[in-house]
Design an enzyme around this catalytic site. Structure first.
Site, PDB file in Angstrom:
ATOM      1  CG  HIS A 177      40.472  65.104  23.076  1.00  0.00           C
ATOM      2  ND1 HIS A 177      39.407  64.307  22.723  1.00  0.00           N
ATOM      3  CD2 HIS A 177      40.866  65.731  21.956  1.00  0.00           C
ATOM      4  CE1 HIS A 177      39.168  64.474  21.437  1.00  0.00           C
ATOM      5  NE2 HIS A 177      40.029  65.336  20.948  1.00  0.00           N
ATOM      6  CB  CYS A 475      43.203  46.432  32.314  1.00  0.00           C
ATOM      7  SG  CYS A 475      42.336  46.943  33.801  1.00  0.00           S
TER       8      CYS A 475
HETATM    9  C1  PEP Z   1      41.831  52.223  35.242  1.00  0.00           C
HETATM   10  O1  PEP Z   1      41.355  52.944  36.133  1.00  0.00           O
HETATM   11  O2  PEP Z   1      43.061  52.114  35.013  1.00  0.00           O
HETATM   12  C2  PEP Z   1      40.942  51.439  34.388  1.00  0.00           C
HETATM   13  C3  PEP Z   1      41.423  50.577  33.519  1.00  0.00           C
HETATM   14  O3  PEP Z   1      39.615  51.678  34.508  1.00  0.00           O
HETATM   15  P1  PEP Z   1      38.891  52.974  33.862  1.00  0.00           P
HETATM   16  O4  PEP Z   1      39.896  53.704  33.045  1.00  0.00           O
HETATM   17  O5  PEP Z   1      37.748  52.436  33.084  1.00  0.00           O
HETATM   18  O6  PEP Z   1      38.463  53.702  35.105  1.00  0.00           O
END
Ligand code: PEP
Ligand code: MG
Length: 545
Positions: A177, A475
């Protein structure tokens, strides 16, 4: 005497000010509340008052949401039921809020905050019952660096970024957070910084959110060098515009992570070249019934419409574990992060994915958008093959997989030929590689995305992408760290997707280094034995480049 503490870089930037230690537990004694309802009302009134004083609209929203939790009839009824069974009032509230938080437990981002919100509100009601008043963020009358064990949502919501110029916490990881809030406020932050409270209070500090360092009483020369670097970066960040590329013009698509149409609009504003992660489950969190086909088409089209003519990578529903989708009726699991989540939910609730793809396909036809569709939590080649045929069977030509499970990275050479692209979810890949729950505040160091083991898996995936001619992007939160972004490019990724506010700094850093330097930084990072040494080695090269 000057010294430097090292933690995990959680929000980039540099700030200098005296450190002020804050211990949330040290509240002023007040009259204990006689019952749960009175305690809850007291907390609710306090939160409402704080909401009117919050310096930012985000802070106001957080405090208003918290005040609603404090009056939540279900929470209070369940606590009172436990109290009637003979449990002490504080324990009854603790149990009820713990249970509620468990149900809401959600991923980094605003889902995680909901679970933390409930725990925070529960702790405040307990404090009211025990006659403790929760301590407020200090106001020493000058700008300062807030140094704490960890920060709860209600604390951070009151932060005024002109007074609190940086955050240092002993707990928390890069997806905690504190980290998310710091990035949204543009405050440099270092988390998982052991010993910070004892060492920093009252001392002159320079917080380096790029390298995850806290300099205590630094010599003038160090302050001058750091300040000059920050000023250079600030100038570069505002001056560099246009598409992402390295100094030698190698394109690196800079994309945005979005959860809905509002994020998509903000992403388009901030110059994102497309969307690299559309978390579709965010639209349907907490829903007890599956959204209708029409409702899904509308919701997807609303997002796609902001990026017509550009790439939008849509992730199919990632329900389960930290992203509760009650309509999937997954039931309780002992170990949900290792359970039925992501693509796996289709095995127990067949048909949901097919309906989602049908809706997506209709949204693509309506908007004329270039949608790439990928699945979360893919572990095997069989899953990749099956998913790709589902996607293509719905008239969606570009199918991909997220690489979030070490098995998928290790066997990327088998998986990638089945699909058109891959996107590394480094948040989950880090969690599973290090066997460290991504929401556990005590494990921030293990969750550092500079962990060489994580970088090795990224490198393996990129090598497979290169061998099979499949683009590989990132991502996860790792992509939002400008220096790590350059390392990821050096490892072979061709796109970086992040929350929109992070784009400018990543764009500017990349534009200053050529691909060979990125590759050398990646080699240095992977050769290092620890995350801290990986960051130091790569940063020394990149910042000197
Ligand atoms: C990840 O796991 O890096 C991702 C981009 O997906 P989330 O954070 O939505 O699980
Ligand atoms: Mg993930």
């Amino acid at each position: 005497m000057s010294r430097t503490l090292t933690g995990v870089a959680a929000s980039p930037g540099l700030a200098a000010a005296p450190g002020v230690r804050w211990d949330a537990g040290e509240g002023v004694a007040v009259e204990p509340a006689p019952d749960i309802q009175t305690a809850a009302r007291r907390v609710q009134d306090d939160l409402r008052r704080r909401a009117t004083e919050a310096p930012t609209s985000e802070g106001r929203t957080v405090l208003e949401a918290l005040s609603l939790f404090a009056g939540d009839p279900e929470l209070l009824a369940s606590a009172e039921a436990a109290a009637r069974q003979g449990v002490s009032l504080p324990d009854a509230v603790r149990a009820a809020s713990g249970h509620y938080a468990e149900q809401l437990r959600a991923l980094g981002g605003y889902l995680a905050e909901r679970a933390e919100d409930v725990l925070d509100v529960g702790a405040r009601i307990v404090a009211a019952l025990e006659g403790r008043h929760v301590a407020e963020i200090p106001n020493p009358g000058h700008p300062y660096v807030l140094v704490a064990r960890d920060l709860a949502p209600a604390d951070t919501a009151l932060l005024d970024p002109t007074v609190v110029v940086a955050l240092v916490t002993e707990q928390g990881g890069p997806t905690s957070h504190t980290a998310i809030l710091a990035r949204s406020l543009g405050l440099p932050a270092v988390v998982a910084c052991a010993g910070a409270r004892d060492a920093a209070d009252g001392h002159a500090l320079v917080v380096d959110g790029d390298l995850g360092e806290v300099h205590i009483d630094p010599p003038t020369a160090v302050v001058e060098a750091l300040t000059a670097r920050a000023e250079r970066q600030r100038r570069r960040t505002t001056a560099v515009t246009g598409p992402g590329m390295t100094k030698d013009s190698v394109p690196v698509a800079l994309l945005a992570n979005v959860g809905g149409a509002r994020d998509a609009a903000a992403a388009a504003e901030s110059g994102a070249e497309g969307i690299g992660l559309f978390r579709t489950e965010f639209l349907f969190l907490g829903r007890t019934d599956e959204p209708s086909l029409d409702e899904q088409v509308e919701a997807y089209a609303d997002v796609l419409a902001h990026f017509v003519g550009r790439r939008v990578v849509v992730r199919t529903l990632d329900g389960g574990s930290d992203k509760p989708l009650p309509f999937l009726e997954l039931g309780a699991e002992e170990n949900p992060a290792l359970g039925v989540r992501g693509l796996r939910t289709e095995t127990v609730r067949p048909g949901v994915l097919e309906r989602q793809l049908t809706a997506l396909s209709a949204a693509v036809v309506r908007t004329g958008c270039d949608a790439w569709v990928m699945a979360p939590m893919v572990s095997t080649t069989t899953e990749a093959r099956w998913f790709a045929s589902m996607v293509r069977g719905r008239g969606l030509p570009t199918a991909g997989v997220m690489i979030e499970v070490p098995a998928a990275a290790l066997r990327a050479g088998d998986l990638l030929p089945e699909v058109d692209f891959a996107s590394l979810g480094t948040n989950d890949l880090g969690q599973y590689t290090m066997a460290a729950d991504r929401q556990c505040g005590d494990l921030g160091t293990l969750l550092d995305p500079w962990q060489p083991a994580l970088l090795d898996l990224v490198a393996m995936t990129c090598a497979a992408g290169k061998a099979h001619g499949r683009p590989v992007g990132v991502c996860g939160e790792a992509a939002a760290d400008p220096l790590l972004g350059a390392v990821l490019v050096g490892l072979g990724v061709s796109s970086l997707s992040m929350a929109a506010p992070a784009l400018a700094a990543v764009r500017a850093t990349l534009r200053d280094v050529d691909l060979a330097t990125c590759a050398e930084a990646a080699r240095l990072a992977r050769s290092a034995p620890t995350a801290a040494e990986a960051r130091n080695a790569a940063s020394a090269l990149l910042l000197g480049a």
